[in-house]
Write an enzyme that holds these catalytic residues in place. Structure first.
Site, PDB file in Angstrom:
ATOM      1  N   ASP A 410       0.826  -1.202   0.000  1.00 31.54           N
ATOM      2  CA  ASP A 410       0.000   0.000   0.000  1.00 31.54           C
ATOM      3  C   ASP A 410       0.867   1.263   0.000  1.00 31.54           C
ATOM      4  O   ASP A 410       1.920   1.311   0.637  1.00 31.54           O
ATOM      5  CB  ASP A 410      -0.888  -0.026   1.244  1.00 31.54           C
ATOM      6  CG  ASP A 410      -1.792   1.177   1.343  1.00 31.54           C
ATOM      7  OD1 ASP A 410      -2.628   1.361   0.441  1.00 31.54           O
ATOM      8  OD2 ASP A 410      -1.664   1.943   2.320  1.00 31.54           O
ATOM      9  N   GLU A 463       1.172  -0.422  -5.116  1.00 29.36           N
ATOM     10  CA  GLU A 463       0.228   0.669  -5.368  1.00 29.36           C
ATOM     11  C   GLU A 463       1.080   1.947  -5.381  1.00 29.36           C
ATOM     12  O   GLU A 463       1.405   2.494  -4.322  1.00 29.36           O
ATOM     13  CB  GLU A 463      -0.844   0.752  -4.290  1.00 29.36           C
ATOM     14  CG  GLU A 463      -1.882   1.823  -4.604  1.00 29.36           C
ATOM     15  CD  GLU A 463      -2.448   2.523  -3.383  1.00 29.36           C
ATOM     16  OE1 GLU A 463      -3.472   3.189  -3.523  1.00 29.36           O
ATOM     17  OE2 GLU A 463      -1.856   2.413  -2.297  1.00 29.36           O
TER      18      GLU A 463
END
Length: 731
Positions: A410, A463
């Site tokens: 993330d 990401e």
């Protein structure tokens, strides 16, 4: 006779020592005598029992707060146990915690301080073990700036004086073995800081934690808990090059995929999900499932992205072995499991990692380096070896203990840029004056190299929302080393396009063509994730313009375009059957919508789209090179039609893909094709079975020797309104 100085007694009674073992337990007093000392404020009398002694010996109470000792004639230390009598006449026996040698070796400490103890989770935290023939638990924690650390728990009345830990040399690692601790016991670490205030922390390495809002760590033993049955999957996985395989990911938030409304809207358990979710993913032909973070977190509304227990599977859905069962069921059905992993930041909850021993231990002290102001969280100090070791071992832990097949990392952009979401003066440049976080970049490179080294066949996915170069380039070529990167540019451009009324789409045709300019700069995964259906952005079906029929037609068209585009694919739950409402983490998906024909037929379409995608090698075999893609027409702006060829490794593996982004049906639309032959229509988003108008090409078309678009052969096809078509070449 009292053998301790008053200052030493005060250290013990006030819990202010870094080495209680030098005072407590059995120690050689001189060449002829040993002394046994015990601090137990809840005992009235204590007796020493040993094969070395002829009779049980009672210790003398030398301080009314519970400090006992006895000098015994002996030239050497001996084994013993303690028998206690409490103030209410209760009796108990146990071995003395302070009679055991350290569990961690010097080599363990060396590797940890160097940042290379890759499975340090087997040492740190709480472990149920048998030590010198005695059952109990070892406790280990890193707190180098602490003046004292104690284990407190349900077994010692949460009293920090009872089980004071010792620091091992100058390592900053504290440890103690406590006999008779059993699985399920609650515990925390009580820490006296240099500023002489006490903080109480959950175990950073705890394997299991209380259900929020409680936050005590729970002693948990993996041994014998679960016997895996996924050997075939694991062996096969290690041989797979996923970059040349179909990947269609179903992203799931376990808390809201489905709930039990008749039971106060409770979560489904891991085991219930194994019965329902596995079947759903398999029935609709996804290759992988991606679980939003399931490490322990205190706030449901964070969706798991503010982690306090990096090694704890959240207790919301059951025990760790129940999660193992769920993953095993996925594997037995040939479905890979990707886990969202959050090494970029952590919350400031008082029981968590923040200011762990009173100092900025896991984070930077300077908020310009150590805090995300937007998120109210701390940033890991990636340059500190022990912090790097914590995170690397955590990644390996999920791959090791839970057989996870991939980690999606993330917020990588927030890690690699020092000025991420910061104004001038709010960040500190690196040593070269640049904005790159060199320590975070080195950490990510190390993470990617070590995970792939230990576990061939796993995926690491970034990401990363900027144009940072080399995210999916190998580390030996200077890249970050991820397997793939989320294609946020494609997502933003294509959604902006598809949300336009078709009458205006011709003015935004570049939104579809521009992503192909950079499509092969990275190994991209195309994503329509949870982030696109929250915070007022609307659900996927509600993003689509037009009337009721056109909304569904647009969405089917959009999905067919996505799956034909170079790159792997990810869809978030609910988007596959036309969830009308935005996603809410507090509610189940609206499964009742499947009672209505357009929703059920959209889901049927997704099932068939995934099936077609998996079968047709041309759609995924060469995803990351121009060798697998060729434009037919990228400039039919006025008609808002886009067409291209996807190619496999074999010369005849060809699929012609054409998309009509207007509600106008187009007859006799001519396309230049790469080879003469028959082109079978293998997918039509306008088919009646998908709630379309059923306009198509009667199963396929033959090419004609009519030069078109710089090709010697061409086909004439009917384009349905808001329709996507795949034509497979047949020799």
């Amino acid at each position: 006779m009292v053998t301790l100085k008053q200052s030493e007694i005060n250290q013990l009674l006030n819990a202010q020592t870094k080495n209680p073992h030098q005072f407590l337990g059995i120690n050689q007093l001189d060449q002829d005598n040993v002394v046994i000392r015990v601090f137990e404020p809840y005992a009235k009398r204590i007796f020493v029992e040993s094969e070395f002694l002829d009779n049980e010996i009672e210790l003398d109470l030398i301080n009314d707060q519970g400090l006992f000792e006895k000098v015994i004639k002996s030239t050497e230390l001996f084994d013993y146990k303690l028998n206690y009598e409490g103030y209410n006449e209760e009796k108990w026996s146990r071995k003395d915690s302070y009679s055991f040698a350290p569990i961690l070796s010097d080599y363990d400490l060396y590797l940890f301080s160097e940042g290379n103890h890759h499975r340090v989770y087997d040492k740190m935290g709480a472990h149920v073990i048998t030590n010198e023939g005695v059952e109990g638990a070892s406790f280990t924690v890193w707190a180098p700036e602490a003046e004292r650390v104690s284990v407190i728990g349900s077994f010692n009345n949460w009293d920090g004086r009872v089980h004071q830990m010792r620091m091992l040399g100058h390592s900053g690692v504290w440890e103690i073995f406590i006999p008779h601790i059993k699985e399920g016991d609650l515990y925390r670490f009580e820490i006296l800081t240099k500023e002489e205030y006490i903080v109480v922390k959950s175990d950073p390495y705890a394997f299991y934690t209380e259900m929020r809002p409680a936050n005590a760590s729970i002693v948990y033993d993996y041994n014998g808990k679960y016997e895996w049955e996924d050997q075939d999957w694991m062996e096969k996985r290690s041989e797979i090059n996923w970059l040349e395989e179909p990947i269609s990911v179903y992203e799931v938030n376990l808390a809201s995929w489905a709930r039990v409304p008749e039971e106060e809207n409770r979560f489904l358990t891991y085991k219930e999900l194994a019965d329902k979710l596995v079947d759903y993913v398999k029935d609709h032909n996804y290759t992988h499932v991606e679980l939003m973070p399931i490490a322990e977190h205190p706030l449901d509304e964070s969706w798991g992205y503010q982690v306090t227990g990096y090694f704890s599977t959240t207790s919301r859905f059951g025990k760790p072995e129940d999660l193992m069962y769920l993953i095993d069921e996925f594997h037995k059905n040939d479905i890979g499991v990707i886990l969202d992993w959050v090494p970029g930041h952590f919350p400031k909850d008082p029981h968590g990692l923040g200011r762990f021993d009173g100092s900025a231990l896991y984070e930077h002290l300077d908020p310009r380096l150590g805090e995300h102001q937007d998120w109210g969280t701390y940033i890991f100090n990636y340059g500190r070896n022990e912090v790097k070791n914590f995170l690397i071992s955590n990644a390996l832990y999920w791959l090791d203990k839970f057989h996870i097949d991939g980690l999606r990392v993330d917020a990588v952009a927030s890690m690699v840029y020092l000025d991420y979401s910061r104004e001038e003066g709010e960040w500190i440049p690196n040593k070269y004056g640049g904005r790159e976080n060199l320590e975070a970049i080195e950490f990510l490179q190390y993470f990617n190299s070590i995970t792939h080294e230990y576990y061939p066949g796993i995926l690491t996915i970034a990401e990363e929302s900027t144009a940072f170069e080399g995210v999916s380039k190998p580390t030996y070529l200077g890249g970050l080393g991820f397997s793939m990167k989320w294609n946020m540019g494609w997502m933003n451009d294509s959604l902006e396009y598809i949300e336009k009324d078709p009458i205006y789409r011709k003015y935004h045709h570049n939104n579809l063509t521009f992503p192909l300019v950079y499509a092969f700069n990275e190994n991209f995964m195309l994503v329509l994730s949870h982030d696109e259906v929250v915070h007022g952005k609307g659900s996927m079906i509600n993003k689509m313009p037009g009337d009721y029929w056109q909304k569904f037609a647009n969405l089917r068209l959009f999905y067919s375009y996505m799956f034909a585009h170079p790159g792997k694919n990810l869809l978030f739950m609910g988007g596959d059957f036309g969830q009308w409402k935005e996603w809410k983490d507090t509610q189940s998906l609206d499964w009742n919508l499947l009672e209505y024909e357009p929703h059920q037929k959209l889901l049927d379409f997704i099932r068939d789209l995934n099936s077609t995608y998996q079968v047709e090698r041309a759609l995924w075999e060469i995803d990351f090179s121009y060798d697998g893609f060729e434009w037919i027409s990228c400039d039919d702006v006025d008609n808002s039609v886009l067409s291209f060829v996807r190619k496999g490794k074999e010369p005849d593996e060809l699929i012609v893909c054409v998309f009509n982004f207007t509600p106008m049906e187009r007859h006799n639309y001519r396309l230049g094709v790469p080879k003469a032959g028959y082109y079978e229509e293998i997918l039509n988003t306008d088919a009646e079975q998908y709630w379309g108008s059923n306009l198509g090409n009667m199963g396929g078309v033959w090419s004609e020797s009519i030069p078109w678009q710089d090709r010697a052969d061409s086909i004439s096809v009917t384009l349905p309104p808001l329709g996507g078509l795949y034509f497979k070449y047949k020799k």
